[in-house]
Motif scaffolding. Structure first.
Motif, mmCIF file in Angstrom:
data_model
loop_
_atom_site.group_PDB
_atom_site.id
_atom_site.type_symbol
_atom_site.label_atom_id
_atom_site.label_comp_id
_atom_site.label_asym_id
_atom_site.label_seq_id
_atom_site.Cartn_x
_atom_site.Cartn_y
_atom_site.Cartn_z
ATOM 1 N N PHE B 131 -0.333 2.912 4.474
ATOM 2 C CA PHE B 131 -0.905 1.674 3.934
ATOM 3 C C PHE B 131 -0.127 1.197 2.703
ATOM 4 O O PHE B 131 0.232 0.025 2.595
ATOM 5 C CB PHE B 131 -2.380 1.883 3.572
ATOM 6 N N MET B 132 0.161 2.120 1.798
ATOM 7 C CA MET B 132 0.887 1.738 0.584
ATOM 8 C C MET B 132 2.289 1.250 0.917
ATOM 9 O O MET B 132 2.778 0.287 0.346
ATOM 10 C CB MET B 132 0.979 2.917 -0.399
ATOM 11 N N MET B 133 2.961 1.928 1.850
ATOM 12 C CA MET B 133 4.306 1.513 2.245
ATOM 13 C C MET B 133 4.268 0.093 2.794
ATOM 14 O O MET B 133 5.091 -0.736 2.455
ATOM 15 C CB MET B 133 4.862 2.443 3.339
ATOM 16 N N ARG B 134 3.311 -0.157 3.649
ATOM 17 C CA ARG B 134 3.286 -1.433 4.329
ATOM 18 C C ARG B 134 2.728 -2.535 3.448
ATOM 19 O O ARG B 134 3.280 -3.615 3.355
ATOM 20 C CB ARG B 134 2.439 -1.305 5.597
ATOM 21 N N TYR B 135 1.613 -2.222 2.772
ATOM 22 C CA TYR B 135 0.955 -3.284 2.021
ATOM 23 C C TYR B 135 1.596 -3.512 0.663
ATOM 24 O O TYR B 135 1.940 -4.622 0.293
ATOM 25 C CB TYR B 135 -0.542 -3.009 1.838
ATOM 26 N N GLU B 136 1.796 -2.430 -0.073
ATOM 27 C CA GLU B 136 2.294 -2.594 -1.446
ATOM 28 C C GLU B 136 3.776 -2.897 -1.465
ATOM 29 O O GLU B 136 4.239 -3.750 -2.221
ATOM 30 C CB GLU B 136 2.018 -1.314 -2.250
#
Lengths: 231, 231
Positions: B131-136
């Protein structure tokens, strides 16, 4: 545990740096290889300079104008996707709810845990649309002003980069006499450019320098060898 | 309410189509403009063909090898960011929790509503990292195999595109005699290419056709005018 503050380091260069890198990367490489290649076939510096300047004009326009029109298309694409997401949130809310559920169920959330997220999105349709644009489509709002600035920057960097390998041909008596200076000057310029580029993009500078020098050297060698065969 | 099924339509072309578009777009434009430009200054088809082939060699290598090395760097960048996010989720979970809270508070969720999301992430660290890789960071996992295939496709498309404007110079007695054929052939090729490209990328085909033709025409005119001035 580390005591350094938690900061996210990504691409540290600004948009302008990125555009200069794009333009100069090709500007240093292709006119360099063309001039070196032609030097393998003709001995008139006038022809090399003419071909080199024609290439710089063509390349800078193709990159600048091409980039500008592509950026304009991106803006229109974003706007049309935005309009569609806005419409769907109003007209097909259940389909959008299902998409949000799919996203969060993939992260292991239960239907009950997802419900407040959906409620928050329902209360703030603009936030919902922004989330879908960014998360589902991976689109961030493009800056219209940046399209023109970027085109001019890329084209300018291409011209500056292209004039470096061409420089020695302006003063030398024959193309073959200029070739050595052009190769030496441009390989140094490619190395310095690659190093600086590495510093800005967060790559290892020496490795970035070796890569840009390699690309320019291979392209120039291939062009020289090919023109030699034909000339 | 519309009765058509809800499908998201985005870039409909595959990666291969995108690579062919990238290579052919420049391949049709720059060698075309260089050949047209040189025709304004020299009358030997041999020089135009030599310069054109040297440019095609240089341009295809610069785009192909440059693209390959850039793709390799992207993979390494992704892997290093992934390793860092994984480390942070273990070593600095509170900082990562704060980042997730910031994301969802921006969408209007309360601390209580965000808590289950964070709990779900804590239970599934790999989902959290994804999630962090994709969203942030906006990063999606790159495909290592695609780097080489993409380089070869782009270089090949550049060569095919570049040989079209050069074709007439192989048979004509003088560069000036070949110029008309080359311009006519390439403008038609740019128009057809732009149309097909528009169909694949979801842009309006006629407009895409007009744009690619315009870029090629402007680049060739500028190169021709500049070479004429110098020749």
């Amino acid at each position: 545990m580390p005591t350094t503050p938690h900061t996210e380091r990504h691409f540290t260069g600004s948009r302008t740096v990125r555009d200069v890198v794009i333009g100069m990367s090709d500007g240093l490489t292709v006119p360099f290889a063309l001039a070196a290649g032609l030097s393998g076939a003709v001995d008139s510096t006038r022809i090399v300079v003419t071909a080199g300047l024609a290439e710089i004009a063509a390349g800078s326009i193709a990159m600048g104008l091409g980039g500008y029109l592509a950026a304009r298309s991106d803006i229109e694409h974003y706007d049309s996707e935005l309009a569609r997401e806005r419409r769907e949130v109003v007209e097909l809310p259940e389909a959008e709810v299902a998409e949000v559920e799919t996203v969060f169920r993939a992260y292991g959330l239960t239907r009950e845990q997802i419900a407040p997220i959906i409620q928050a999105f329902r209360n703030r349709p603009s936030a919902w649309v922004e989330f879908m644009m960014r998360y589902e489509l991976g689109l961030e709002k493009p800056d219209p002003q940046a399209a023109l600035t970027g085109a001019v920057t890329i084209a300018g960097a291409y011209i500056v980069g292209g004039l470096i390998p061409l420089g020695p041909y302006f003063g030398a008596p024959t193309a073959r006499a200029a070739l050595g200076f052009s190769v030496a000057l441009t390989l140094v310029a490619l190395f310095v450019f690659g190093y600086v580029k590495g510093r800005f993009t967060g790559a290892r500078p020496l490795r970035s320098a070796a890569q840009t020098t390699l690309i320019g050297g291979v392209a120039a060698s291939a062009a020289f060898g090919l023109a030699r065969l034909l000339g």
